[in-house]
Design an enzyme around this catalytic site. Sequence first.
Site, PDB file in Angstrom:
ATOM      1  N   SER A   5     -10.332   5.604  -4.465  1.00 37.30           N
ATOM      2  CA  SER A   5     -11.311   6.677  -4.626  1.00 37.30           C
ATOM      3  C   SER A   5     -10.889   7.724  -5.656  1.00 37.30           C
ATOM      4  O   SER A   5     -11.701   8.170  -6.464  1.00 37.30           O
ATOM      5  CB  SER A   5     -11.573   7.331  -3.268  1.00 37.30           C
ATOM      6  OG  SER A   5     -10.366   7.784  -2.692  1.00 37.30           O
ATOM      7  N   LYS A  43       1.231  10.125   5.621  1.00 42.82           N
ATOM      8  CA  LYS A  43       1.354   8.727   6.055  1.00 42.82           C
ATOM      9  C   LYS A  43       2.634   8.094   5.522  1.00 42.82           C
ATOM     10  O   LYS A  43       2.752   6.873   5.435  1.00 42.82           O
ATOM     11  CB  LYS A  43       0.103   7.949   5.626  1.00 42.82           C
ATOM     12  CG  LYS A  43      -1.193   8.535   6.204  1.00 42.82           C
ATOM     13  CD  LYS A  43      -2.402   7.618   6.018  1.00 42.82           C
ATOM     14  CE  LYS A  43      -3.654   8.226   6.683  1.00 42.82           C
ATOM     15  NZ  LYS A  43      -4.839   7.344   6.606  1.00 42.82           N
ATOM     16  N   ARG A  59     -10.942   9.677   2.212  1.00 43.28           N
ATOM     17  CA  ARG A  59     -10.798  10.327   3.522  1.00 43.28           C
ATOM     18  C   ARG A  59     -11.984  11.237   3.792  1.00 43.28           C
ATOM     19  O   ARG A  59     -12.429  11.366   4.944  1.00 43.28           O
ATOM     20  CB  ARG A  59      -9.462  11.059   3.605  1.00 43.28           C
ATOM     21  CG  ARG A  59      -8.287  10.078   3.592  1.00 43.28           C
ATOM     22  CD  ARG A  59      -6.923  10.761   3.566  1.00 43.28           C
ATOM     23  NE  ARG A  59      -5.849   9.775   3.406  1.00 43.28           N
ATOM     24  CZ  ARG A  59      -4.593  10.082   3.111  1.00 43.28           C
ATOM     25  NH1 ARG A  59      -4.235  11.348   2.963  1.00 43.28           N
ATOM     26  NH2 ARG A  59      -3.685   9.128   2.977  1.00 43.28           N
ATOM     27  N   LYS A  80      -2.214  -1.449  -3.819  1.00 42.14           N
ATOM     28  CA  LYS A  80      -3.075  -0.270  -3.741  1.00 42.14           C
ATOM     29  C   LYS A  80      -2.240   0.991  -3.787  1.00 42.14           C
ATOM     30  O   LYS A  80      -1.229   1.041  -3.088  1.00 42.14           O
ATOM     31  CB  LYS A  80      -3.843  -0.343  -2.410  1.00 42.14           C
ATOM     32  CG  LYS A  80      -4.734   0.829  -2.119  1.00 42.14           C
ATOM     33  CD  LYS A  80      -5.297   0.692  -0.738  1.00 42.14           C
ATOM     34  CE  LYS A  80      -6.101   1.945  -0.402  1.00 42.14           C
ATOM     35  NZ  LYS A  80      -6.511   1.962   0.969  1.00 42.14           N
ATOM     36  N   TYR A  98     -15.299   1.119  -6.577  1.00 37.59           N
ATOM     37  CA  TYR A  98     -16.571   1.777  -6.283  1.00 37.59           C
ATOM     38  C   TYR A  98     -17.540   1.647  -7.457  1.00 37.59           C
ATOM     39  O   TYR A  98     -18.717   1.947  -7.313  1.00 37.59           O
ATOM     40  CB  TYR A  98     -16.331   3.258  -5.933  1.00 37.59           C
ATOM     41  CG  TYR A  98     -15.416   3.394  -4.728  1.00 37.59           C
ATOM     42  CD1 TYR A  98     -15.913   3.254  -3.449  1.00 37.59           C
ATOM     43  CD2 TYR A  98     -14.043   3.598  -4.888  1.00 37.59           C
ATOM     44  CE1 TYR A  98     -15.074   3.323  -2.345  1.00 37.59           C
ATOM     45  CE2 TYR A  98     -13.198   3.681  -3.799  1.00 37.59           C
ATOM     46  CZ  TYR A  98     -13.722   3.540  -2.525  1.00 37.59           C
ATOM     47  OH  TYR A  98     -12.883   3.597  -1.437  1.00 37.59           O
ATOM     48  N   LYS A 109       0.860  -1.190   0.000  1.00 37.55           N
ATOM     49  CA  LYS A 109       0.000   0.000   0.000  1.00 37.55           C
ATOM     50  C   LYS A 109       0.890   1.231   0.000  1.00 37.55           C
ATOM     51  O   LYS A 109       1.741   1.398   0.873  1.00 37.55           O
ATOM     52  CB  LYS A 109      -0.914  -0.009   1.223  1.00 37.55           C
ATOM     53  CG  LYS A 109      -1.741   1.268   1.339  1.00 37.55           C
ATOM     54  CD  LYS A 109      -2.780   1.186   2.421  1.00 37.55           C
ATOM     55  CE  LYS A 109      -3.517   2.507   2.559  1.00 37.55           C
ATOM     56  NZ  LYS A 109      -4.590   2.417   3.562  1.00 37.55           N
ATOM     57  N   GLU A 156       7.500  -6.732   1.046  1.00 33.56           N
ATOM     58  CA  GLU A 156       6.282  -6.605   1.867  1.00 33.56           C
ATOM     59  C   GLU A 156       5.381  -7.827   1.673  1.00 33.56           C
ATOM     60  O   GLU A 156       4.861  -8.398   2.635  1.00 33.56           O
ATOM     61  CB  GLU A 156       5.495  -5.346   1.464  1.00 33.56           C
ATOM     62  CG  GLU A 156       6.103  -4.023   1.939  1.00 33.56           C
ATOM     63  CD  GLU A 156       5.807  -3.741   3.415  1.00 33.56           C
ATOM     64  OE1 GLU A 156       5.190  -4.588   4.084  1.00 33.56           O
ATOM     65  OE2 GLU A 156       6.221  -2.682   3.901  1.00 33.56           O
TER      66      GLU A 156
HETATM   67  C1  PBG Z   1      -7.000   3.773   5.565  1.00 28.94           C
HETATM   68  C2  PBG Z   1      -7.503   3.458   4.207  1.00 28.94           C
HETATM   69  C3  PBG Z   1      -7.399   4.321   3.137  1.00 28.94           C
HETATM   70  C4  PBG Z   1      -8.026   3.708   2.058  1.00 28.94           C
HETATM   71  C5  PBG Z   1      -8.475   2.462   2.488  1.00 28.94           C
HETATM   72  N1  PBG Z   1      -8.142   2.322   3.829  1.00 28.94           N
HETATM   73  C6  PBG Z   1      -6.865   5.704   3.051  1.00 28.94           C
HETATM   74  C7  PBG Z   1      -5.555   6.006   3.622  1.00 28.94           C
HETATM   75  O1  PBG Z   1      -4.675   5.138   3.738  1.00 28.94           O
HETATM   76  O2  PBG Z   1      -5.378   7.166   3.975  1.00 28.94           O
HETATM   77  C8  PBG Z   1      -8.133   4.343   0.696  1.00 28.94           C
HETATM   78  C9  PBG Z   1      -9.197   3.832  -0.194  1.00 28.94           C
HETATM   79  C10 PBG Z   1      -9.549   4.745  -1.305  1.00 28.94           C
HETATM   80  O3  PBG Z   1      -8.948   5.818  -1.530  1.00 28.94           O
HETATM   81  O4  PBG Z   1     -10.502   4.406  -2.009  1.00 28.94           O
HETATM   82  N2  PBG Z   1      -6.643   2.759   6.388  1.00 28.94           N
END
Ligand code: PBG
Length: 355
Positions: free
Chosen positions: A301, A244, A231, A275, A340, A221, A260
């Site tokens: 998203s 992050k 968010r 991701k 989505y 990720k 990982e």
């Molecule tokens: C947080 C989490 C995130 C997403 C899924 N779980 C956002 C982040 O890491 O800040 C993102 C999913 C998306 O953008 O559709 N644990």
Amino acid sequence: MPIERPAALGYGAGMTSHSIYPAQYPASRLRRSRAAPWSRNMVRETMLSPADLIWPLFVTEGVNLEEPVASLPGVSRWSVDGIVACADEAIKLGIPCLALFPNTPADRRSEDGEEALNPDNLMCRAIRAIKAAHGDAIGLLTDVALDPYTSNGQDGLVDASGYVMNDETVAMLVDQAINQAEAGADIIAPSDMMDGRIGAIRRALEMRGHHNVQIMSYAAKYASAFYGPFRDAVGSGGLLKGDKQSYQMDPANSDEALREVAMDIAEGADSVMVKPGMPYLDIVRRVRDHFNIPVFAYQVSGEYAMIEAAAAAGAGERDAMILESLTAFKRAGASGMLTYHAAHAARLLNARNHP
Ligand code: PBG
């Protein structure tokens, strides 16, 4: 009898029709197999089906409530009853699994995110309601990370300097995962990127007798700029202090993704995730080629929002862009995708197969 070997078909002097395959124009015309729809159908290498799709849904407090998410046109947060209706629709469409994310009320967010451990939190109530209505007719994948519960929007516990602490966070995540498993979750999906959490969660699940609860690790990720609308949807965007990058991966790295994934497999992951999705299809392919484990990818998203914005601007045909993007994930080696667009894409695919 040797047959004639016309130079025009690419045969050189001394070549026989048996010893060489003249893979040159005009003996080979790759357009031949593309000329008719039946032929294109026959030679297609990648198939997309509703069974490839995992549908992420946002849960919110209330009854009979639908709250559209402004930065994700077409996506809403639903109260628990609405989520059960979405599950109903998913089953009818042939979507095998839902991914649940809670929009925790502001007064339940705290520095240590302890609402994540509440057996009656929004996530657990949604899990129980869907399982009561649908049992094993649909799978539930639940997000393990503290960001929907912390007052600073980070995925873990922070020290005085704001650094997200690893081992202290893992202890919380283990309890969060057990809380979800006990409510009826089928797949625990840690999205937090702490080190060692897969092994710790697996051990706790085994100890509690949850032998068949799976773990899908968000293994690779990335610290991505494409998470913004998510968010907003879980209400952590405005709260987030800093970024992050001290736990999510550097978008510049590829070999590290394999490390990982290798660690998470060794710790007991049943499947792994890459991701975001489309900008990281090279990672999907490398993971697929290196490991024998199901690889999922998350069309996040921001990717969804880009497709919707392009369609709204007249820059492309929406349905075609959706199906092409999802086909690209499968071509790259993904076993399935979180998107989505899941319900809409499943409708398109079902109409294509049963017009
Ligand atoms: C947080 C989490 C995130 C997403 C899924 N779980 C956002 C982040 O890491 O800040 C993102 C999913 C998306 O953008 O559709 N644990």
